[in-house]
Scaffold this motif. Structure first.
Motif, PDB file in Angstrom:
ATOM      1  N   LEU A 145       0.815  -1.213   0.000  1.00  0.00           N
ATOM      2  CA  LEU A 145       0.000   0.000   0.000  1.00  0.00           C
ATOM      3  C   LEU A 145       0.852   1.269   0.000  1.00  0.00           C
ATOM      4  O   LEU A 145       0.343   2.360  -0.267  1.00  0.00           O
ATOM      5  CB  LEU A 145      -0.945   0.013   1.203  1.00  0.00           C
ATOM      6  N   LYS A 146       2.132   1.131   0.288  1.00  0.00           N
ATOM      7  CA  LYS A 146       3.017   2.297   0.256  1.00  0.00           C
ATOM      8  C   LYS A 146       3.018   2.947  -1.117  1.00  0.00           C
ATOM      9  O   LYS A 146       3.172   4.174  -1.248  1.00  0.00           O
ATOM     10  CB  LYS A 146       4.438   1.884   0.647  1.00  0.00           C
ATOM     11  N   ASP A 147       2.829   2.148  -2.151  1.00  0.00           N
ATOM     12  CA  ASP A 147       2.807   2.669  -3.520  1.00  0.00           C
ATOM     13  C   ASP A 147       1.456   3.275  -3.894  1.00  0.00           C
ATOM     14  O   ASP A 147       1.305   3.826  -4.981  1.00  0.00           O
ATOM     15  CB  ASP A 147       3.142   1.551  -4.516  1.00  0.00           C
ATOM     16  N   TYR A 148       0.485   3.153  -2.998  1.00  0.00           N
ATOM     17  CA  TYR A 148      -0.872   3.626  -3.282  1.00  0.00           C
ATOM     18  C   TYR A 148      -1.238   4.897  -2.511  1.00  0.00           C
ATOM     19  O   TYR A 148      -2.259   5.508  -2.812  1.00  0.00           O
ATOM     20  CB  TYR A 148      -1.894   2.537  -2.924  1.00  0.00           C
ATOM     21  N   ILE A 149      -0.442   5.261  -1.512  1.00  0.00           N
ATOM     22  CA  ILE A 149      -0.844   6.339  -0.593  1.00  0.00           C
ATOM     23  C   ILE A 149       0.240   7.406  -0.517  1.00  0.00           C
ATOM     24  O   ILE A 149       1.411   7.100  -0.239  1.00  0.00           O
ATOM     25  CB  ILE A 149      -1.100   5.779   0.822  1.00  0.00           C
ATOM     26  N   SER A 150      -0.161   8.640  -0.727  1.00  0.00           N
ATOM     27  CA  SER A 150       0.767   9.756  -0.518  1.00  0.00           C
ATOM     28  C   SER A 150      -0.023  10.983  -0.077  1.00  0.00           C
ATOM     29  O   SER A 150      -1.228  11.107  -0.330  1.00  0.00           O
ATOM     30  CB  SER A 150       1.557  10.067  -1.795  1.00  0.00           C
ATOM     31  N   PHE A 151       0.669  11.884   0.588  1.00  0.00           N
ATOM     32  CA  PHE A 151       0.083  13.129   1.079  1.00  0.00           C
ATOM     33  C   PHE A 151       0.888  14.305   0.541  1.00  0.00           C
ATOM     34  O   PHE A 151       2.094  14.184   0.294  1.00  0.00           O
ATOM     35  CB  PHE A 151       0.085  13.163   2.610  1.00  0.00           C
ATOM     36  N   THR A 152       0.231  15.433   0.380  1.00  0.00           N
ATOM     37  CA  THR A 152       0.925  16.628  -0.079  1.00  0.00           C
ATOM     38  C   THR A 152       0.326  17.869   0.572  1.00  0.00           C
ATOM     39  O   THR A 152      -0.867  17.904   0.901  1.00  0.00           O
ATOM     40  CB  THR A 152       0.826  16.768  -1.612  1.00  0.00           C
ATOM     41  N   ASP A 153       1.185  18.861   0.775  1.00  0.00           N
ATOM     42  CA  ASP A 153       0.721  20.177   1.236  1.00  0.00           C
ATOM     43  C   ASP A 153       0.680  21.167   0.081  1.00  0.00           C
ATOM     44  O   ASP A 153       0.262  22.317   0.256  1.00  0.00           O
ATOM     45  CB  ASP A 153       1.655  20.714   2.337  1.00  0.00           C
TER      46      ASP A 153
END
Length: 353
Positions: A145-153
């Motif tokens: 799931l690391k390749d499916y989830i990201s966050f950004t500001d």
């Protein structure tokens, strides 16, 4: 990674969240990776509380309890069973989240990830403490799931579709920047209760939960009641008195005092009991510590009104006003298939090409 892997990861998250309740924190021995995450979750709850004055520990834990009840393997499989997710082609979906109540964007997050897409989440600064930690727990259960989830500001870039939630004003901004991509763009909505005058004290007390949970800041919070002519508000006020401690919250009390002063200076007619004001008003979106009300003469009249105003209404609460209406006290406990703005997010996610 197949759908069942994602379902298992989210069901394990549900077990993890089940340890954090308003009745107390209880560490459960068979929760996976608990030694690495239990204490950190307590710290995140404290951080969320300190970061946003509207996020009381009670409301944060209420939100966590609701999600822990929903995130079971059985519930997830039942929710997803009507959809064909086997042939979903992995795309990148941006989510712009609101920050009005704890984990308000979590349903969109789950929907994107569990359907097999990659998510780029842009959180509100008001609600940015909890979700990244829950995402870390998910990744610890299912590393893929690391390749499916990201966050950004920053501004979201490189997306194939967008889900954005905000006000009527920000919706115009969203439509301008994201209108050329598949999108769900949500605007302001509020919830309304229909009273007949025949409600019991127990029903009206339950309605208090719909009004006061999260200080009335959610789109599923009842901000207006529809009442028959000459409705007697005495039973209503007596029934909701158990919520009077809400005025002890400084931010709520400040809003109560400010709005009361504005109303009085404007010579508006008010009914109030020391912690809630009732104001007759045709609008749906009432200020904090205020509940709007409006009279109706017939069910048919109300049905016509609600049909005309359906883009402004999230939930209708009543004792069997319609098949779609929600029982008193249940607005803040939606199921996985109760979609914001009644837009089926999973169905939308299956159509991205």
């Amino acid at each position: 990674m197949v759908l069942n892997d994602r379902i298992i990861a989210f069901s394990e998250l549900g077990k993890f969240l089940s340890q954090f309740k308003n009745t107390g924190y209880e560490k459960i021995s068979d929760v996976k990776n608990n030694e690495d995450f239990f204490d950190g979750m307590i710290q995140k709850i404290v951080s969320a509380k300190n970061h946003n004055g509207w996020f009381t520990e009670e409301n944060i834990l209420f939100s966590l309890e609701q999600w822990s009840a929903l995130l079971t393997k059985e519930n997830l499989e039942k929710w997803l069973s009507p959809y064909n997710l086997d042939d979903v082609s992995k795309k990148t979906v941006g989510i712009i989240m609101a920050g009005n109540i704890p984990l308000v964007g979590f349903h969109d997050f789950i929907s994107v990830v569990i359907s097999g897409h990659k998510v780029i989440a842009k959180q509100s600064s008001n609600d940015n403490q909890l979700l990244p930690y829950l995402a870390s727990y998910l990744i610890s259960i299912q590393p893929k799931l690391k390749d499916y989830i990201s966050f950004t500001d920053e501004r979201i870039e490189g997306f194939d579709a967008i889900i954005a939630t905000g006000s009527n004003n920000t919706a115009r901004y969203f439509e301008h920047y994201f209108g050329n991509k598949p999108n769900i763009i949500r605007k302001n909505r509020n919830s309304v209760a229909v009273l007949t005058g025949n409600e019991t004290k127990k029903q009206l007390a339950a309605l208090g939960n719909d009004i006061f949970r999260y200080y009335g800041l959610g789109c599923r919070s009842v901000s207006k009641i529809m009442v028959p002519p000459n409705y007697d508000f005495d039973l209503f006020f007596k029934s909701i008195y158990e919520f009077n401690d809400i005025i002890k919250g400084a931010k709520y009390a400040n809003n109560y005092d400010y709005n009361k002063a504005v109303y009085l200076m404007s010579s508006f007619k008010l009914l109030e009991n020391g912690f809630l004001m009732l104001k007759e008003d045709a609008s749906y979106s009432s200020p904090i510590a205020t509940l709007f009300y409006e009279t109706y003469s017939s069910k048919e009249e109300l049905e016509r009104k609600f049909e005309l105003d359906k883009e402004q209404i999230q939930c209708i609460v009543s004792d069997q006003f319609s098949e779609e209406s929600i029982d008193f006290g249940n607005t803040q406990s939606p199921s996985l298939s109760d979609y914001a703005d009644n837009i089926d997010v999973i169905e939308f996610l299956t159509t991205i090409s």
